[in-house]
Design a protein around this motif. Structure first.
Motif, PDB file in Angstrom:
ATOM      1  N   LYS B  10     -17.603   0.594   1.515  1.00 44.61           N
ATOM      2  CA  LYS B  10     -16.286   0.873   1.037  1.00 44.61           C
ATOM      3  C   LYS B  10     -15.847  -0.298   0.386  1.00 44.61           C
ATOM      4  N   PHE B  11     -15.234  -0.200  -1.023  1.00 39.14           N
ATOM      5  CA  PHE B  11     -14.794  -1.587  -1.594  1.00 39.14           C
ATOM      6  C   PHE B  11     -13.266  -1.421  -0.967  1.00 39.14           C
ATOM      7  N   HIS B  12     -12.687  -2.607  -1.056  1.00 38.07           N
ATOM      8  CA  HIS B  12     -11.240  -2.914  -1.021  1.00 38.07           C
ATOM      9  C   HIS B  12     -10.308  -1.922  -1.492  1.00 38.07           C
ATOM     10  N   GLY B  13      -9.456  -1.362  -1.004  1.00 41.19           N
ATOM     11  CA  GLY B  13      -8.218  -0.466  -1.764  1.00 41.19           C
ATOM     12  C   GLY B  13      -8.762   0.469  -2.275  1.00 41.19           C
ATOM     13  N   GLY B  14      -8.117   0.924  -3.611  1.00 41.94           N
ATOM     14  CA  GLY B  14      -8.576   2.105  -4.176  1.00 41.94           C
ATOM     15  C   GLY B  14      -7.259   3.347  -3.907  1.00 41.94           C
ATOM     16  N   VAL B  15      -7.099   4.352  -4.756  1.00 36.55           N
ATOM     17  CA  VAL B  15      -6.234   4.941  -4.737  1.00 36.55           C
ATOM     18  C   VAL B  15      -7.073   6.484  -4.564  1.00 36.55           C
ATOM     19  N   HIS B  16      -6.226   7.753  -4.571  1.00 36.84           N
ATOM     20  CA  HIS B  16      -6.927   8.916  -4.648  1.00 36.84           C
ATOM     21  C   HIS B  16      -5.699   9.555  -5.788  1.00 36.84           C
ATOM     22  N   PRO B  17      -5.914   9.466  -6.878  1.00 33.47           N
ATOM     23  CA  PRO B  17      -4.964  10.192  -7.858  1.00 33.47           C
ATOM     24  C   PRO B  17      -5.235  11.553  -7.825  1.00 33.47           C
ATOM     25  N   LYS B  18      -4.660  12.451  -8.431  1.00 31.61           N
ATOM     26  CA  LYS B  18      -4.729  14.017  -8.365  1.00 31.61           C
ATOM     27  C   LYS B  18      -5.743  14.093  -9.484  1.00 31.61           C
ATOM     28  N   LEU B 381      -0.835  -4.777  -2.845  1.00 31.27           N
ATOM     29  CA  LEU B 381      -2.082  -5.447  -2.125  1.00 31.27           C
ATOM     30  C   LEU B 381      -3.064  -4.722  -1.205  1.00 31.27           C
ATOM     31  N   GLN B 382      -2.515  -3.607  -0.766  1.00 27.86           N
ATOM     32  CA  GLN B 382      -3.612  -2.925  -0.104  1.00 27.86           C
ATOM     33  C   GLN B 382      -4.310  -1.890  -0.921  1.00 27.86           C
ATOM     34  N   ALA B 383      -3.900  -1.688  -2.357  1.00 28.69           N
ATOM     35  CA  ALA B 383      -4.545  -0.941  -3.223  1.00 28.69           C
ATOM     36  C   ALA B 383      -5.426  -1.630  -4.162  1.00 28.69           C
ATOM     37  N   LEU B 388      -6.433  -9.005  -5.467  1.00 28.52           N
ATOM     38  CA  LEU B 388      -5.606  -9.700  -6.076  1.00 28.52           C
ATOM     39  C   LEU B 388      -3.910  -9.510  -5.462  1.00 28.52           C
ATOM     40  N   THR B 389      -3.176 -10.179  -5.836  1.00 26.20           N
ATOM     41  CA  THR B 389      -2.080  -9.892  -5.556  1.00 26.20           C
ATOM     42  C   THR B 389      -1.043  -9.499  -6.558  1.00 26.20           C
ATOM     43  N   CYS B 416      -7.079  -1.525 -13.572  1.00 23.52           N
ATOM     44  CA  CYS B 416      -7.431  -0.245 -13.146  1.00 23.52           C
ATOM     45  C   CYS B 416      -6.206   0.688 -12.922  1.00 23.52           C
ATOM     46  N   GLY B 417      -4.935  -0.117 -12.522  1.00 27.33           N
ATOM     47  CA  GLY B 417      -3.950   0.764 -12.413  1.00 27.33           C
ATOM     48  C   GLY B 417      -3.557   1.298 -11.117  1.00 27.33           C
ATOM     49  N   SER B 418      -4.226   1.065 -10.083  1.00 29.35           N
ATOM     50  CA  SER B 418      -4.083   1.396  -8.692  1.00 29.35           C
ATOM     51  C   SER B 418      -2.991   0.820  -8.198  1.00 29.35           C
TER      52      SER B 418
END
Lengths: 180, 515
Positions: B10-18, B381-383, B388-389, B416-418
């Motif tokens: 798994k890469f760092h961060g990322g999100v689950h948009p609808k 930072l988590q996403a 990056l920061t 990416c907008g995360s």
């Protein structure tokens, strides 16, 4: 073998020490303020500010004389703001700041006299005797040095048109904080 | 097994948009009826814009060259159908500025007739790699995942570097979009053909097709098509945005990170989009240039979502009209995906090679909350998938600390907008980054121009001095010459009174007169 290494190494060391000593002994101290001011100016040496070149204007600014910081027309308000930041003074209004402009030769009027070519400090005008001249727009620095010498007044300073290549994003307005 | 890892990382961060993919995932690809007028932009790719090479009034065939590439990183532009070129005009584009760019205006004649001289390569699966690259280049194929980087460059590994693995990107991680998924379901065999051609061009033995597991139809179809080709493998990935980003996908599959400022080939892989594989097949098998693409028209604000095969240059309005028009209450129309796309100011903006979707979004699909101060929660930072920061980067951009943006690695941001998605203060972070990136570029441009100006001015001064010195030298020469002539004349006068002796040069005369 070992002698060769030692002798060459010794000579290199001596030469290095000599050079190092000379660098300190004969160091010419430039005024760092003048240097940073000069870096903020566009380096066209066009003379629009009334000084004989960017270096002279930078020296005059750094000398503490009462010299306006808004004299550089090619640099525009950006140069003025950099100068204000370096000198620690408040930015002032530019007398005439029309945004970035570029010289344009109306080629149907041009008589091919080469007067503007000689005047351009950055060789941004091309053309030959009795042939129409034209401006290399990317090289033009908006210094107006070519406008005055033209005997038929065929050079005009036109604003650089907006295009997707020089367009900039607006900065977001930021949070609208209300204190209750 | 090569460099492909056996387990996914798994890469760092990322999100689950609808996802909203259900709106259009069942819509089979349909052909858009030929529009009345096409506006084909001369700049549809990363790199230098193309130079138009047709005159108004020219009759063109489908696939005929109308814009010549201008430099190495550039791509040609071809006529998307047969018809008449009305002119090269400034027309509104899908650029965030809403400004115009030069477009070839084409009036289709309705025959849609390919140029008769277009030919593919013979035996394309064993062809010379350079011949494949040339074909791909002259066909104007660019990366169709959105970045529109000329594809032939990504089929030419630089000297000394080997592509050990070809990754075909069928991730399609942006919400709403289903055009790649439909392509994989309906054209799986053709995609495999394209992959075989790409493997031949790269001289690579192994290929993996990466698809997120929310596209079971596509996975099944590609697995079935890949059965006969033993070096092509299909991998199903758990859903995570932005997994389709090149560097993130590489990390998931081979557990290697592409360093900042480096390219995937530096870690031994090349990544191409599935739609690009299809375009490569068309180019190499038939010589057909890239002149159409599949666009997902969707969103809660569209009457009938669809996946349309559209000629490049079709105005967005034509697509929307074909899909029954906009519903009431549409807040914005976005070109591209919802996370990285651009809101259109004018629906006359044309579809280009990189347009993957057209989204009509209602108010409830978009966030229109006012920006509030940063509360230092650290969610961004988590996403961030690049680690990056975002909060620091936005703060510096906001306060115009342009010189400090490099220190927080703004240029590594993939936009990416995360971060903006998870920000509880609704800070438009990506907007700040884009502002900062252009400000950095403008500053660099100004610095480069100042340096060039300095050099040109110095060159001019040096030339003026050299000319002056040359004039002085000539003057001096002339002075010396005239003096010598005078002396000679004086000597010859003196010689006439003396006994006759021919004095051909001034030198002996001077000797005689010296004592």
């Amino acid at each position: 073998m070992i002698e060769a290494v030692l002798s060459m190494g010794g000579m290199a060391l001596l030469a290095g020490l000599g050079l190092g000593y000379a660098a300190i002994k004969f160091h010419v101290e430039g005024n760092p303020v003048v240097e940073s001011l000069e870096a903020a100016l566009p380096a066209t040496n066009c003379g629009n500010c009334g000084f004989p070149g960017c270096h002279a204007y930078a020296e005059a600014l750094a000398s503490g004389e009462k010299v306006a910081i808004s004299l550089c027309s090619p640099g525009g308000s950006e140069a003025m703001q950099s100068i204000a930041a370096i000198l620690g003074v408040d930015p002032v209004a530019m007398e005439t700041d029309q945004g970035p402009r570029v010289a344009m030769i109306h080629e149907e009027k041009c008589i091919g006299c080469t007067a503007c070519i000689k005047a351009c400090p950055v060789d941004a005008i091309v053309g030959a005797n009795k042939q129409s001249h034209t401006v290399i727009a990317d090289m033009c620095t908006d210094c107006e040095a070519c406008v005055e010498p033209c005997p038929v007044d065929c050079i005009e300073m036109v604003p650089v048109p907006d295009s997707i290549y020089n367009w900039k994003w607006d900065k977001p307005a930021g949070p609208q904080v209300t204190i209750h | 097994m090569g460099i492909l890892a056996t387990a996914l990382k798994k890469f760092h961060g990322g999100v689950h948009p609808k996802e909203y993919k259900e709106l259009s995932r069942h819509c089979a690809i349909e052909e858009l009826p030929m529009p009345k007028r096409l506006y084909v932009p001369m700049h549809q790719h990363i790199g230098a814009p193309s130079d138009p090479c047709v005159e108004p009034g020219t009759q063109v065939f489908k696939g005929q060259l109308i814009g010549e590439p201008n430099g190495f990183v550039s791509a040609p532009v071809h006529a998307p159908t047969s018809g008449t070129i009305q002119g090269i005009e400034e027309h509104v584009s899908g650029h965030p500025s809403g400004l115009t760019m030069p477009c070839a205006v084409l009036i289709p004649d309705g025959n849609d007739q390919w140029h008769p001289e277009l030919k593919g390569l013979e035996d394309p699966y064993n062809a010379d790699p350079q011949a494949i690259r040339d074909k791909v280049r002259e066909s104007g194929v660019v990366g169709l995942g959105g970045a529109t980087f000329p594809s032939f460059i990504k089929l030419s590994p630089p000297q000394g570097k080997v592509a050990e693995l070809l990754i075909i990107n069928g991730v399609e991680c942006e919400p709403y979009l289903t055009c790649d998924a439909r392509l994989m379901e309906e054209h799986s065999q053709e995609i495999i053909d394209g992959i075989r051609i790409m493997l031949q061009a790269l001289q690579t033995k192994q290929c993996v097709i990466a698809i997120e597991d929310n596209k079971p139809g596509a996975i099944q179809a590609m697995r079935r098509a890949a059965q006969e080709t033993k070096n092509v493998q299909v991998v199903s990935l758990p859903v995570m945005y932005p997994q389709g980003a090149e560097k993130q996908l590489i990390e998931v599959l081979i557990h290697r990170q592409v360093p900042s400022g480096c390219l995937p080939i530096d870690v031994g892989v090349i990544v191409h989009n599935v739609a690009t594989a299809l375009a490569v097949r068309e180019a190499v098998l038939f010589g057909h240039p890239l002149v159409h693409r599949v666009v997902t028209v969707t969103g809660l604000g569209i009457a009938r979502p669809a996946n349309l095969n559209v000629p490049v240059g079709t105005p967005a309005q034509d697509l929307i009209d074909h899909c029954g028009g906009l519903k009431n209450g549409v807040k914005k129309v976005v070109m591209g995906g919802p996370m990285m796309g651009v809101a259109l100011g004018d629906l006359q903006a044309p579809v280009v090679k990189g347009t993957s979707g057209l989204l009509a979004m209602l108010a409830r699909e978009t966030v229109q909350e006012p920006e509030q101060p940063c509360i230092r929660c650290g969610n961004c930072l988590q996403a961030c998938p690049v680690q990056l920061t975002p909060c620091e980067m936005a703060w510096r951009a906001k306060h115009d600390l342009i010189d400090q943006l490099d220190a927080v690695h703004l240029m590594d941001c993939i936009e990416c907008g995360s971060c903006a998605y998870v920000c509880p203060s609704h800070i438009p972070l990506v907007h700040y980054f884009r502002y900062g990136k252009l400000a950095m570029a403008a500053k660099k441009h100004d610095k480069d121009k100042a340096e060039l100006t300095r050099q040109r001015n110095q060159a001019k001064q040096a030339r003026a001095e050299a000319e002056k010195a040359e004039k002085e030298r000539k003057k001096e020469e002339m002075r010396l010459a005239s003096e010598a002539r005078k002396k000679a004349a004086a000597a010859s006068q003196a010689g006439e009174s003396a006994p006759a002796k021919p004095v051909p040069t001034s030198k002996p005369a001077a000797e005689e007169s010296a004592p």
